[in-house]
Structures are given as structure tokens and as C-alpha cells.
Write an enzyme that holds these catalytic residues in place. Structure first.
Site, PDB file in Angstrom:
ATOM      1  N   GLU A 114      43.799  39.401  24.846  1.00 53.61           N
ATOM      2  CA  GLU A 114      44.505  37.845  25.358  1.00 53.61           C
ATOM      3  C   GLU A 114      44.222  37.154  24.308  1.00 53.61           C
ATOM      4  OE1 GLU A 114      44.578  38.670  29.955  1.00 53.61           O
ATOM      5  OE2 GLU A 114      42.902  37.670  29.449  1.00 53.61           O
ATOM      6  N   ASN A 162      42.317  38.207  34.567  1.00 48.79           N
ATOM      7  CA  ASN A 162      41.603  38.063  35.924  1.00 48.79           C
ATOM      8  C   ASN A 162      42.935  36.967  36.784  1.00 48.79           C
ATOM      9  OD1 ASN A 162      40.111  39.366  34.947  1.00 48.79           O
ATOM     10  ND2 ASN A 162      38.683  37.880  33.563  1.00 48.79           N
ATOM     11  N   HIS A 180      40.109  37.345  24.058  1.00 47.63           N
ATOM     12  CA  HIS A 180      39.684  37.314  25.358  1.00 47.63           C
ATOM     13  C   HIS A 180      39.942  39.491  25.347  1.00 47.63           C
ATOM     14  CE1 HIS A 180      39.581  37.932  30.219  1.00 47.63           C
ATOM     15  NE2 HIS A 180      38.146  38.353  29.657  1.00 47.63           N
TER      16      HIS A 180
END
Ligand SMILES: NC(=O)c1ccc[n+]([C@@H]2O[C@H](COP(=O)([O-])OP(=O)(O)OC[C@H]3O[C@@H](n4cnc5c(N)ncnc54)[C@H](O)[C@@H]3O)[C@@H](O)[C@H]2O)c1
Length: 282
Positions: free
Chosen positions: A152, A190, A140
Site C-alpha cells: 500500500e 487492515n 506498507h
């Protein structure tokens, strides 16, 4: 495993940025788009960004030319067959990603790692569409991919340690700062950022604050490098609302649901920078 050739599927905002990072780090890169025009448009954007880098003295004209020489675009998935690692950055839709991973699993050499750049979908569900979920991981990246260092590296229960290590070392070779995490909704950033930004938007109405003053509150009071309203405009109201809905569906926490103000902005086309107006005008 040694990586020499990389595939990137989807050359939109994220995919083009990821492809740019790959070619700048010296990797032969094949980018796959759905049409030749979209592939060409992505190449033009990358040329433009690298050109700005030359103007600003971040790279030489020769380095720019060499980097662009490492980029190939195609509409044929089969041309990714010889890649050692493929990063998927297509639309954030589970069915589309599952279909793509099924195909990638068939056409890409069995030793290769298949990575998804999903923000809010389950990597486990994407991996389950393949015959070899052990080679599927999350990678990510953050927007803009050429600028933000974090990646990530997302671990599913089925992922092989070797695939995770390959993705981690690859991210380091891109000059990024990878972290490892489990496949939980929103991963790390997130999971924290989406409810936080939702709270910021709710404060606008609850405390009767203007977007300018809210941004001043958090930049001047907490030393944030950018205010929450400017950040949502940068992310895109549509992208944020979509991710908030996905997290809300996965976790069921009220704070995760997009605030009404953002849903209304989405309905009226106030998407942020990309539409010329959001909380602010551009
Ligand atoms: N935009 C962000 O801030 C951000 C940040 C991190 C992760 N992500 C994730 O990255 C992914 C891509 O997001 P984006 O913002 O770049 O989207 P985008 O809409 O800008 O780009 C997606 C691209 O994929 C292409 N595409 C669709 N299906 C394809 C296929 N089968 N093969 C090849 N290309 C295909 C589309 O033509 C489009 O150009 C999503 O999963 C998103 O959640 C986005």
C-alpha cells in the site's frame, strides 16, 4: 527518480523480509539495526531463506550469493546517507518513529524518499517530525514480505507526487503489486481485516464454535486460503491486539476493539506461532 541504493531501518520480521526482497531485485541495500548482533542475526535469517529458495529451485546458488553480496548491515544511521529510498520498519511506536524520521531527514540525501512501513500509525504524524514532509510516504508491505505481493503506497496531504510515484515504481521493480491510498486509519487492508478477524473471534464464543470448526467454516465455506484463527496465530496475537487498539482509538468503532478472548490470550502469553501456541499448538 532512479533508485540504485536502498536503506532499511529495523531488520526484524518485516525489515529483514523487505531487505531480502530488495537484494533479490538487484538493489544495493544497507540495513540498520540497533546492535551488530541483531544485524548479524537478520543476515543469517535472510541467508537461510535464500538457501531454502535454492533448495526449492526458485533461485540458483550463484543468484543467492550475488543477492547476499548486495546486503550490508550497520548500526550507524549515517551510512544510509547515500540511499535513494529508505524504508523504516522499526517498532510500531509513534515517538520512536518520529525521532527516527527527524534523524533520517538530517542524514539522508535530500533527493531521497523516506518511507514508513507502519501498519496502524498516522504517516502524516510521522512525516511532521521532518523538515521535508513532502518526501515522506507510507510503503506498507505485508507479512511475509518476500511472499505477499501487495504494497500500500500511502499518500499524506503533504507528500509530493514525485515521491509517491518513486515509491510506486520502486515497489513494481521489487516485483510487488502496489496500490495507492490515503493516510486513513488502517489504510485499506487492515481497515477491513482487523474488524473482520475481531468478528470471527467473537463468533467463537457467541456461536459456541471451536477454532478448528471456525477455520473450516471459512476455508470450506468461503474459500479463504487460511482460517481466521490460523491467520491470527500467524500474525501474532500481540500484533493484532496492538493494531486493533490503534484502530479503535482512531475510529472509535466498537468492532475495532480487540475481543476479550484475544486480550486474555495476550495476557497469558498465547501469542500464536511465535510463542508455540495460540488458537493452535505449533
Ligand atoms: N509483523 C507484521 O505482520 C507487520 C506487517 C506489516 C507492517 N508491520 C509494521 O512493520 C514494522 C516492524 O514490525 P515487525 O513485526 O518487523 O517488528 P519487529 O519487532 O520484528 O522488528 C523491529 C526491529 O526494529 C529494530 N529497531 C528498533 N528501533 C530501531 C532503530 N531506531 N533503528 C534500527 N532498528 C530498530 C528492533 O531491534 C527490531 O529488530 C512496524 O511498524 C509494524 O507495524 C508489521
Amino acid at each position: 527518480m532512479e533508485i540504485s541504493k536502498v536503506g532499511v531501518v529495523g531488520l526484524g520480521t518485516m525489515g529483514a523480509g523487505i531487505a531480502q526482497v530488495c537484494i533479490q531485485a538487484g538493489f544495493e541495500t544497507v540495513g540498520r539495526e540497533v546492535s551488530a548482533e541483531l544485524g548479524k542475526a537478520a543476515r543469517t535469517r535472510i541467508e537461510h531463506y535464500l538457501g531454502r529458495g535454492v533448495e526449492k529451485g526458485r533461485l540458483t546458488a550463484a543468484e543467492r550469493a550475488a543477492a547476499l553480496g548486495r546486503l550490508e548491515t550497520t548500526t550507524e544511521l549515517s551510512e544510509l546517507g547515500g540511499c535513494d529510498l529508505v524504508v523504516e520498519a522499526i517498532v510500531e511506536e509513534l515517538d520512536a518513529k518520529r525521532e527516527l524520521f527527524g534523524e533520517l531527514d538530517r542524514v539522508v540525501d535530500p533527493h531521497a524518499v523516506l518511507a514508513t512501513n507502519t501498519s496502524a500509525l498516522s504517516v502524516t504524524e510521522i512525516a511532521a517530525a521532518t523538515e521535508h514532509p513532502e518526501r515522506v510516504v507510507g510503503m506498507h508491505f505485508f507479512n511475509p514480505a518476500p511472499v505477499l505481493p501487495l504494497v500500500e503506497i500511502v499518500r499524506t496531504e503533504a507528500a509530493a507526487e514525485e515521491a509517491l510515484d518513486t515509491a510506486y515504481v520502486f515497489a513494481e521493480r521489487l516485483g510487488k503489486r502496489p496500490i495507492r491510498c490515503a493516510d486513513t486509519p488502517g489504510f485499506v487492508v487492515n481497515r477491513i481485516l482487523i474488524p473482520l478477524l475481531n468478528d470471527c473471534v467473537r463468533v467463537l464464543d457467541e456461536a459456541g464454535v471451536t477454532p478448528e470448526d471456525l477455520d473450516t467454516a471459512l476455508t470450506a465455506g468461503l474459500n479463504w486460503p487460511i482460517g481466521p484463527c490460523a491467520l491470527i496465530d500467524l500474525i501474532g496475537v500481540d500484533v493484532h491486539v496492538h493494531a486493533a487498539e490503534a484502530l479503535h482509538a482512531a475510529l472509535g468503532e466498537k468492532r475495532m476493539a480487540p475481543p476479550r478472548r484475544l486480550v486474555e490470550m495476550l495476557a497469558t502469553g498465547l501469542l500464536g506461532r511465535k510463542s508455540g501456541a495460540g488458537f493452535f499448538r505449533y
